[in-house]
Design an enzyme around this catalytic site. Structure first.
Site, PDB file in Angstrom:
ATOM      1  N   ASP B 107       0.333  -3.454  -8.821  1.00 32.42           N
ATOM      2  CA  ASP B 107       0.519  -3.459  -7.381  1.00 32.42           C
ATOM      3  C   ASP B 107       0.688  -2.021  -6.901  1.00 32.42           C
ATOM      4  O   ASP B 107       1.496  -1.274  -7.449  1.00 32.42           O
ATOM      5  CB  ASP B 107       1.762  -4.282  -7.025  1.00 32.42           C
ATOM      6  CG  ASP B 107       1.745  -4.736  -5.582  1.00 32.42           C
ATOM      7  OD1 ASP B 107       0.664  -4.758  -4.966  1.00 32.42           O
ATOM      8  OD2 ASP B 107       2.826  -5.074  -5.057  1.00 32.42           O
ATOM      9  N   HIS B 114       3.590   1.350   5.765  1.00 33.20           N
ATOM     10  CA  HIS B 114       4.510   0.505   4.989  1.00 33.20           C
ATOM     11  C   HIS B 114       5.457   1.369   4.148  1.00 33.20           C
ATOM     12  O   HIS B 114       6.672   1.133   4.137  1.00 33.20           O
ATOM     13  CB  HIS B 114       3.729  -0.452   4.091  1.00 33.20           C
ATOM     14  CG  HIS B 114       4.603  -1.213   3.139  1.00 33.20           C
ATOM     15  ND1 HIS B 114       5.492  -2.186   3.556  1.00 33.20           N
ATOM     16  CD2 HIS B 114       4.753  -1.142   1.785  1.00 33.20           C
ATOM     17  CE1 HIS B 114       6.137  -2.679   2.505  1.00 33.20           C
ATOM     18  NE2 HIS B 114       5.704  -2.062   1.424  1.00 33.20           N
ATOM     19  N   GLU B 180       4.784 -10.124   1.347  1.00 29.68           N
ATOM     20  CA  GLU B 180       4.022  -8.887   1.495  1.00 29.68           C
ATOM     21  C   GLU B 180       2.557  -9.277   1.615  1.00 29.68           C
ATOM     22  O   GLU B 180       1.981  -9.846   0.676  1.00 29.68           O
ATOM     23  CB  GLU B 180       4.248  -7.934   0.308  1.00 29.68           C
ATOM     24  CG  GLU B 180       5.680  -7.441   0.237  1.00 29.68           C
ATOM     25  CD  GLU B 180       5.864  -6.144  -0.548  1.00 29.68           C
ATOM     26  OE1 GLU B 180       5.141  -5.930  -1.534  1.00 29.68           O
ATOM     27  OE2 GLU B 180       6.737  -5.342  -0.149  1.00 29.68           O
ATOM     28  N   GLU B 182      -1.077  -8.566   1.363  1.00 32.65           N
ATOM     29  CA  GLU B 182      -1.826  -7.565   0.616  1.00 32.65           C
ATOM     30  C   GLU B 182      -3.269  -8.015   0.396  1.00 32.65           C
ATOM     31  O   GLU B 182      -3.607  -9.170   0.598  1.00 32.65           O
ATOM     32  CB  GLU B 182      -1.173  -7.328  -0.758  1.00 32.65           C
ATOM     33  CG  GLU B 182       0.312  -7.009  -0.671  1.00 32.65           C
ATOM     34  CD  GLU B 182       0.878  -6.427  -1.952  1.00 32.65           C
ATOM     35  OE1 GLU B 182       0.090  -6.160  -2.891  1.00 32.65           O
ATOM     36  OE2 GLU B 182       2.098  -6.238  -2.017  1.00 32.65           O
ATOM     37  N   ASP B 214       2.600 -11.016  -2.096  1.00 32.53           N
ATOM     38  CA  ASP B 214       3.506 -10.557  -3.146  1.00 32.53           C
ATOM     39  C   ASP B 214       4.937 -10.836  -2.687  1.00 32.53           C
ATOM     40  O   ASP B 214       5.633  -9.960  -2.188  1.00 32.53           O
ATOM     41  CB  ASP B 214       3.277  -9.054  -3.374  1.00 32.53           C
ATOM     42  CG  ASP B 214       4.089  -8.531  -4.545  1.00 32.53           C
ATOM     43  OD1 ASP B 214       4.264  -9.273  -5.522  1.00 32.53           O
ATOM     44  OD2 ASP B 214       4.545  -7.379  -4.469  1.00 32.53           O
ATOM     45  N   ARG B 218      14.284  -9.042  -1.369  1.00 28.93           N
ATOM     46  CA  ARG B 218      14.682  -7.657  -1.065  1.00 28.93           C
ATOM     47  C   ARG B 218      16.071  -7.320  -1.577  1.00 28.93           C
ATOM     48  O   ARG B 218      16.354  -6.155  -1.899  1.00 28.93           O
ATOM     49  CB  ARG B 218      14.641  -7.431   0.453  1.00 28.93           C
ATOM     50  CG  ARG B 218      13.290  -7.662   1.082  1.00 28.93           C
ATOM     51  CD  ARG B 218      12.259  -6.694   0.558  1.00 28.93           C
ATOM     52  NE  ARG B 218      10.959  -6.941   1.191  1.00 28.93           N
ATOM     53  CZ  ARG B 218       9.831  -6.365   0.813  1.00 28.93           C
ATOM     54  NH1 ARG B 218       9.820  -5.511  -0.201  1.00 28.93           N
ATOM     55  NH2 ARG B 218       8.703  -6.641   1.418  1.00 28.93           N
ATOM     56  N   GLN B 221      15.765  -6.730  -5.291  1.00 30.63           N
ATOM     57  CA  GLN B 221      15.000  -5.492  -5.483  1.00 30.63           C
ATOM     58  C   GLN B 221      15.849  -4.247  -5.213  1.00 30.63           C
ATOM     59  O   GLN B 221      15.813  -3.267  -5.977  1.00 30.63           O
ATOM     60  CB  GLN B 221      13.788  -5.528  -4.546  1.00 30.63           C
ATOM     61  CG  GLN B 221      12.847  -4.339  -4.634  1.00 30.63           C
ATOM     62  CD  GLN B 221      11.743  -4.384  -3.578  1.00 30.63           C
ATOM     63  OE1 GLN B 221      11.594  -5.369  -2.851  1.00 30.63           O
ATOM     64  NE2 GLN B 221      10.978  -3.316  -3.484  1.00 30.63           N
ATOM     65  N   LYS B 234      10.335  -9.122  -7.609  1.00 32.83           N
ATOM     66  CA  LYS B 234       8.918  -9.396  -7.371  1.00 32.83           C
ATOM     67  C   LYS B 234       8.341 -10.408  -8.365  1.00 32.83           C
ATOM     68  O   LYS B 234       7.288 -10.981  -8.087  1.00 32.83           O
ATOM     69  CB  LYS B 234       8.113  -8.103  -7.558  1.00 32.83           C
ATOM     70  CG  LYS B 234       8.527  -6.956  -6.667  1.00 32.83           C
ATOM     71  CD  LYS B 234       7.910  -7.076  -5.297  1.00 32.83           C
ATOM     72  CE  LYS B 234       8.019  -5.768  -4.536  1.00 32.83           C
ATOM     73  NZ  LYS B 234       7.263  -5.833  -3.278  1.00 32.83           N
ATOM     74  N   THR B 238       3.663 -14.475  -7.305  1.00 27.89           N
ATOM     75  CA  THR B 238       2.691 -13.728  -6.510  1.00 27.89           C
ATOM     76  C   THR B 238       1.544 -14.693  -6.246  1.00 27.89           C
ATOM     77  O   THR B 238       0.962 -15.226  -7.188  1.00 27.89           O
ATOM     78  CB  THR B 238       2.165 -12.504  -7.286  1.00 27.89           C
ATOM     79  OG1 THR B 238       3.276 -11.690  -7.672  1.00 27.89           O
ATOM     80  CG2 THR B 238       1.211 -11.689  -6.442  1.00 27.89           C
ATOM     81  N   GLU B 341       9.938  -5.287   7.520  1.00 29.29           N
ATOM     82  CA  GLU B 341       9.478  -4.339   8.537  1.00 29.29           C
ATOM     83  C   GLU B 341       9.479  -4.981   9.925  1.00 29.29           C
ATOM     84  O   GLU B 341       9.909  -4.377  10.904  1.00 29.29           O
ATOM     85  CB  GLU B 341       8.069  -3.849   8.195  1.00 29.29           C
ATOM     86  CG  GLU B 341       8.000  -2.981   6.958  1.00 29.29           C
ATOM     87  CD  GLU B 341       6.552  -2.763   6.538  1.00 29.29           C
ATOM     88  OE1 GLU B 341       5.954  -1.773   6.978  1.00 29.29           O
ATOM     89  OE2 GLU B 341       6.024  -3.603   5.772  1.00 29.29           O
TER      90      GLU B 341
END
Lengths: 394, 394
Positions: B107, B114, B180, B182, B214, B218, B221, B234, B238, B341
């Site tokens: 990844d 971002h 996420e 992607e 993904d 948080r 993480q 993570k 996925t 975000e």
């Protein structure tokens, strides 16, 4: 039919019986067990096609009851007079291959001494251990596609590196090519997505143990690793020993891990009556010269804790997954399992018997890691070796 | 035999022809191509056993000449009156499965917006972008064994989290479960260990493109990721879309990437005449409500640069390897591809049409990511969707 010959004092006696994949001259790859200085062709000896393919994965996936049954049969067969000679090959005449098809490869960072040393070298002036380090076994995913068997040459990687004094990065061959002497754990039984593997389930999922050299380009790593961790500094090659020593052969090596300084959350709080510390004595040789003797028994986190942590979020494991301990470094200087620690970031070169010195690896250098563990009745359990020679950058 | 029906304006017309793996009711998995709202069974239509198995890998490994040849044959077959009806299945009646057996999953972190946003949120007060960010595409290895196909439910992960105000970590379900949005790139042709894949070789190695979610915890993480990067935050799941859009279908989507602020080392200096920026328009829906429209064309690093960087150290790639872009976030607030975000770390909850608000995902929430790209003659190239619903922690 006959008796198998095992040299006196062999670390590959009946108490060991490690599994691998080999190819006789001109023949296809197949599973085997090492006994003394010979390899037993398992598909031929047991007449079982699960061993006829080029990886141990189908056998690993059969689970712990089956692993016990096969070990029992092999012990009986190899103790008696009816060993089929056509199934025995001299070790010197066969090629040893990668024993498993690796799904995911995870590398931990489980030695307190190694993590402290690296913290001091990479982040001078800061607290060596991060706040999370004694609460969880820190780990990250590595590249499974570049795991190679012992003996595979390692080409010096190229890439970006930037010393603190440089304004911009430059491209070229790594100038700080290093080793990491590690111990690897091979998953046999997979788990379901969403279902953690608890501490007590370790031996039901992990099949066995091998040696790992996690080659590292320290200059590439130092420039790239913030904030998402090591990538190209590690992904060019990871070497593993060809023999997987089954957990069943390591009963006499089980020891209590070091005392824990911080209380652990319940999913990591291991049972002192079922310790998964392992008394493995590693040796690291550079061009034949012993440069380090890392003691695996000093590792802060056990492999059972690594597996419990790796799956606590519901991540599944598959047969053939590999997870490694991270560099094994003991508290004494000569017990450090990487050159960056042994030379203290290049400040203190190692003197070799030929009069040369080393900070990091030079082209042509060969590194060999070996290990043994205590077995029953004073026997030693051998792991064989993981070795590799550095080829110049292309 | 007959003509295939393609609805007017379909994003799955003859200019697209994405590949996947499907199972008809009661039948085994096999490779197919989507055309309109139907799936063509490739082994049946082309009478070629390379398509008869449960993954696209054998076909991917055949390389770019073969990919071109099959695309040409399919275009001719599906344009004419002789499409074998027994090889066509209505999409609504089949199960869509994981299209490839994934070797390594990498990844990246290729969106400047971002990376800047996450930098501000994870490291307030510090420079948002790390010094390396504009010199190389930062990336890390993820867990390939937990890549799942669109539609697979995602169980809320548990694990350790520690807010800055807490003295010690606690264990429990993630409270900051995120997405996420992607874009993923599927490797077709492998490369040899030690041999970098240069920028100009991109289309010879990469087969096609899919969508990726993904999923990210948080809180897990933030506590675990220093110094070795994201791991359990993570690795629980996925999700990927079931259709791999071949690069050949994206010729009209190729655009120049944004101007680069820093000079690039030669191995990353892409040819302006052969741009690999891609004009993909992503849309993210939460419980059916559009919450973000990330523009892939704003990504700083191209997929060709990602592949060149990933292999510059000699690391090899294998057929079926997956690498993803990292979260796609544009410069405007409504273009951000993650909830951390969009809600600015939870400070600004999103209002949904049903009157509820969201900072992070709640149990039962469903997230769907879709995308289209420009095709020839005003046509759109569809990617289908990657979707998943959150199940409560066990």
């Amino acid at each position: 039919m006959g008796r198998v010959e095992i040299p006196a004092g062999s670390a590959f006696g009946l108490a060991n019986l490690p599994y691998g994949v080999f190819a006789p001259a001109g023949g296809p790859p197949r599973a085997g067990v090492r006994v003394g200085d010979q390899v037993l062709d398992l598909a031929a000896a047991l007449e079982d096609p699960v061993f006829a393919g080029p990886s141990l994965n189908p056998f690993l996936a059969q689970g712990p009851d089956r692993w016990r049954e096969v070990r029992q049969r092999l012990t009986e067969l190899l103790s008696g007079p009816d060993v089929p000679e056509r199934a025995l090959y001299p070790l010197a005449g066969v090629s040893l291959l990668l024993p498993v098809e690796i799904g995911d490869y995870v590398d931990f960072y489980a030695s307190e001494q190694h993590a402290s040393n690296i913290g001091q070298l990479f982040r001078p002036g800061a607290e060596p251990l991060m706040p999370n380090w004694k609460h969880l076994p820190v780990g990250y995913h590595g590249r499974s596609g570049t795991v190679v068997v012992s003996g595979t040459p390692v080409t010096r990687p190229q890439g970006q590196r930037k010393a603190p004094a440089d304004d911009v990065p430059s491209y070229g061959p790594s100038r700080r090519l290093d080793i990491e002497a590690e111990v690897g754990f091979v998953v046999g039984t997979g788990s379901a997505l969403g279902q953690p593997v608890g501490l007590g389930e370790f031996a039901g999922h992990v099949f066995g143990v091998c040696l790992v050299n996690d080659w590292s380009a320290r200059d590439l790593q130092a420039w790239e690793y913030v904030p998402l961790g090591p990538f190209l500094g590690k992904s060019f090659a990871t070497s593993v020993s060809p023999w997987i020593v089954p957990l069943a052969a390591l009963e006499y090596a089980r020891v209590a891990p070091p005392p824990r300084d911080k209380p652990l959350l319940p999913y990591l709080a291991d049972d002192p009556a079922q310790p998964w510390g392992l008394d493995l004595a590693l040796e690291v040789r550079l061009n034949g010269h012993l440069v380090a003797s890392p003691p695996y028994a000093t590792m802060y986190w056990t492999a059972a804790q690594m597996l419990a942590h790796m799956t606590v979020n519901g991540a599944s494991v598959r047969p053939g997954d590999l997870f490694a301990s991270g560099t094994v470094s003991g508290p004494r200087a000569e017990q450090r399992g990487s050159l960056i620690e042994l030379s203290w970031g290049g400040r203190d070169p190692l003197a070799l018997p030929d009069g040369s010195t080393r900070t990091f690896l030079e082209d042509g250098d060969e590194v060999t890691i070996t290990a043994t563990a205590p077995g029953p009745d004073g026997a030693r359990i051998g792991f064989g070796e993981v070795t590799g020679r550095i080829l110049p950058a292309r």
